[in-house]
Design a protein around this motif. Sequence first.
Motif, PDB file in Angstrom:
ATOM      1  N   UNK A  65       0.814  -1.228   0.000  1.00 56.49           N
ATOM      2  CA  UNK A  65       0.000   0.000   0.000  1.00 56.49           C
ATOM      3  C   UNK A  65       0.848   1.280   0.000  1.00 56.49           C
ATOM      4  N   UNK A  66       2.162   1.150  -0.196  1.00 56.46           N
ATOM      5  CA  UNK A  66       3.010   2.351  -0.190  1.00 56.46           C
ATOM      6  C   UNK A  66       2.640   3.311  -1.309  1.00 56.46           C
ATOM      7  N   UNK A  67       2.192   2.783  -2.439  1.00 57.14           N
ATOM      8  CA  UNK A  67       1.862   3.646  -3.575  1.00 57.14           C
ATOM      9  C   UNK A  67       0.569   4.423  -3.351  1.00 57.14           C
ATOM     10  N   UNK A  68      -0.130   4.164  -2.254  1.00 56.86           N
ATOM     11  CA  UNK A  68      -1.312   4.978  -1.935  1.00 56.86           C
ATOM     12  C   UNK A  68      -0.914   6.281  -1.257  1.00 56.86           C
ATOM     13  N   UNK A  69       0.345   6.392  -0.874  1.00 61.18           N
ATOM     14  CA  UNK A  69       0.844   7.610  -0.224  1.00 61.18           C
ATOM     15  C   UNK A  69       1.210   8.635  -1.291  1.00 61.18           C
ATOM     16  N   UNK A  70       0.763   9.858  -1.109  1.00 61.52           N
ATOM     17  CA  UNK A  70       1.091  10.932  -2.053  1.00 61.52           C
ATOM     18  C   UNK A  70       2.603  11.106  -2.136  1.00 61.52           C
ATOM     19  N   UNK A  71       3.127  11.084  -3.351  1.00 64.74           N
ATOM     20  CA  UNK A  71       4.561  11.270  -3.560  1.00 64.74           C
ATOM     21  C   UNK A  71       5.326   9.974  -3.728  1.00 64.74           C
ATOM     22  N   UNK A  72       4.658   8.843  -3.479  1.00 65.66           N
ATOM     23  CA  UNK A  72       5.334   7.551  -3.617  1.00 65.66           C
ATOM     24  C   UNK A  72       4.712   6.766  -4.769  1.00 65.66           C
ATOM     25  N   UNK A  73       5.460   6.664  -5.861  1.00 67.70           N
ATOM     26  CA  UNK A  73       5.039   5.852  -6.996  1.00 67.70           C
ATOM     27  C   UNK A  73       5.712   4.497  -6.926  1.00 67.70           C
ATOM     28  N   UNK A  74       5.514   3.656  -7.940  1.00 70.36           N
ATOM     29  CA  UNK A  74       6.101   2.312  -7.926  1.00 70.36           C
ATOM     30  C   UNK A  74       7.620   2.300  -7.777  1.00 70.36           C
ATOM     31  N   UNK A  75       8.311   3.216  -8.450  1.00 68.12           N
ATOM     32  CA  UNK A  75       9.775   3.223  -8.389  1.00 68.12           C
ATOM     33  C   UNK A  75      10.254   3.597  -6.984  1.00 68.12           C
ATOM     34  N   UNK A  76       9.643   4.632  -6.405  1.00 71.74           N
ATOM     35  CA  UNK A  76      10.017   5.039  -5.048  1.00 71.74           C
ATOM     36  C   UNK A  76       9.650   3.964  -4.043  1.00 71.74           C
ATOM     37  N   UNK A  77       8.490   3.336  -4.236  1.00 71.86           N
ATOM     38  CA  UNK A  77       8.072   2.252  -3.345  1.00 71.86           C
ATOM     39  C   UNK A  77       9.061   1.094  -3.420  1.00 71.86           C
ATOM     40  N   UNK A  78       9.508   0.765  -4.620  1.00 72.38           N
ATOM     41  CA  UNK A  78      10.479  -0.315  -4.794  1.00 72.38           C
ATOM     42  C   UNK A  78      11.782   0.001  -4.063  1.00 72.38           C
ATOM     43  N   UNK A  79      12.207   1.259  -4.131  1.00 66.75           N
ATOM     44  CA  UNK A  79      13.426   1.677  -3.431  1.00 66.75           C
ATOM     45  C   UNK A  79      13.261   1.539  -1.928  1.00 66.75           C
TER      46      UNK A  79
END
Length: 402
Positions: free
Chosen positions: A272-286
């Motif tokens: 559910x990290x990509x539900x946070x504003x500013x976190x897309x798939x790439x940032x979530x993966x990091x």
Amino acid sequence: MFFLGIDIGKRHHEAALIDDNGKQIGKSLRFSNSKAGSDRLLDFINQHQLLPDNTLIGLEATGHYWLSVFSFLTALDFQVVPFNPIQSDTLRNFYLRKTKTDTIDAVLIAQVIRMDLPDQTYIHSEDHIRLKKLSRFRYSLVDQASDLKRQVIASLDQVFPEYEQLFSDMFGKSSTQLLLQSPLPEDLLEIDAESLITLLNEASQGRLTRDKSSEKVAQLHTLAKDSFGIRVATDVYKLQIQLLLEQLVLLEKQIQLVEQEMNEQIVDQDFHLTTITGIGPVTAATIIGEIGDIHRFERPNQLLAFAGLDASVHQSGDFTASRNKLSKRGSPYLRRAIWQAAFVAAFRDPALSLYYQSLRKRGKHHGTAIGAVCRKLVNIIFAIWTQDKPYEPHINPELSKD
């Protein structure tokens, strides 16, 4: 019980063995970081009759050089404790003589696990290792691309300083194709207007209409005629700009490939990290690649410290600093990902943007306010990951009154 300490190096490692009383047994072993070296270590283990049930092994998690030794020993069913080098530095500081050799360090590592077993360094799962390697590789490519852009701008500022006025993104597709073909003012003046219009229109894939392309070409010709760029060694500048741009185009393709792989890896484990504003798939993966298992942290402030986003306290006697900087002792990659996400959230998330604005109104510097948003973001990441629930902004009623 035996305690085997291994000091890790790039090409060679040093192993020292002590008993329950802390007395060293025999001489230390120096072995290479190779298959032959691992055979020597195995001979050393057999010589001293070390078994998984009577031996504890400790080693410093130095860089990436410890991983092969760790894998070799765990395959033999030994309990191996990799730990942060800071922990063994703490013990080393007890010694008055600041002697440092591989042999002494290996003995000290063995003493660390004998006297006070340190917290083990977390070992990532294979999925997390994939994400970690991909995200760190991506950052290296992004940094290389940024460096190339700076070099292009520096060269272009000398031969055609007016060029930056023409494009909002100097490294967009239209501008890049134009510079690859004609980076100098005189190059542009030699090309007829219709050819330039067609080039811009095709490079932008129709987003830049022929009318707008025609207007842009007219501006190009005007600025090229009156350019205040230098007139010496322009052939070298031209070659440099073109070669740098060719490298940049290749890097951007590679970044896209890496990001595509990261997107595929994150599909089933974004927590559910990509539900946070500013976190897309790439940032979530990091973030996931750097953290691994969130449950190894009991509290959000532990995660904050792991990211190096906690404040470093400066205290001496009765003095305590009133302004503390970030400790920056954790993962720089995790810190960078959270900082980038916080920068977006500070302006787009309904709750975090209110918080950011409230800090700015109180006179806080932009960087200080973003740092505070980072800390809020870490709490959010910890909460939704551990609770397995999507993010929902909660607006502080006190801030909404301002």
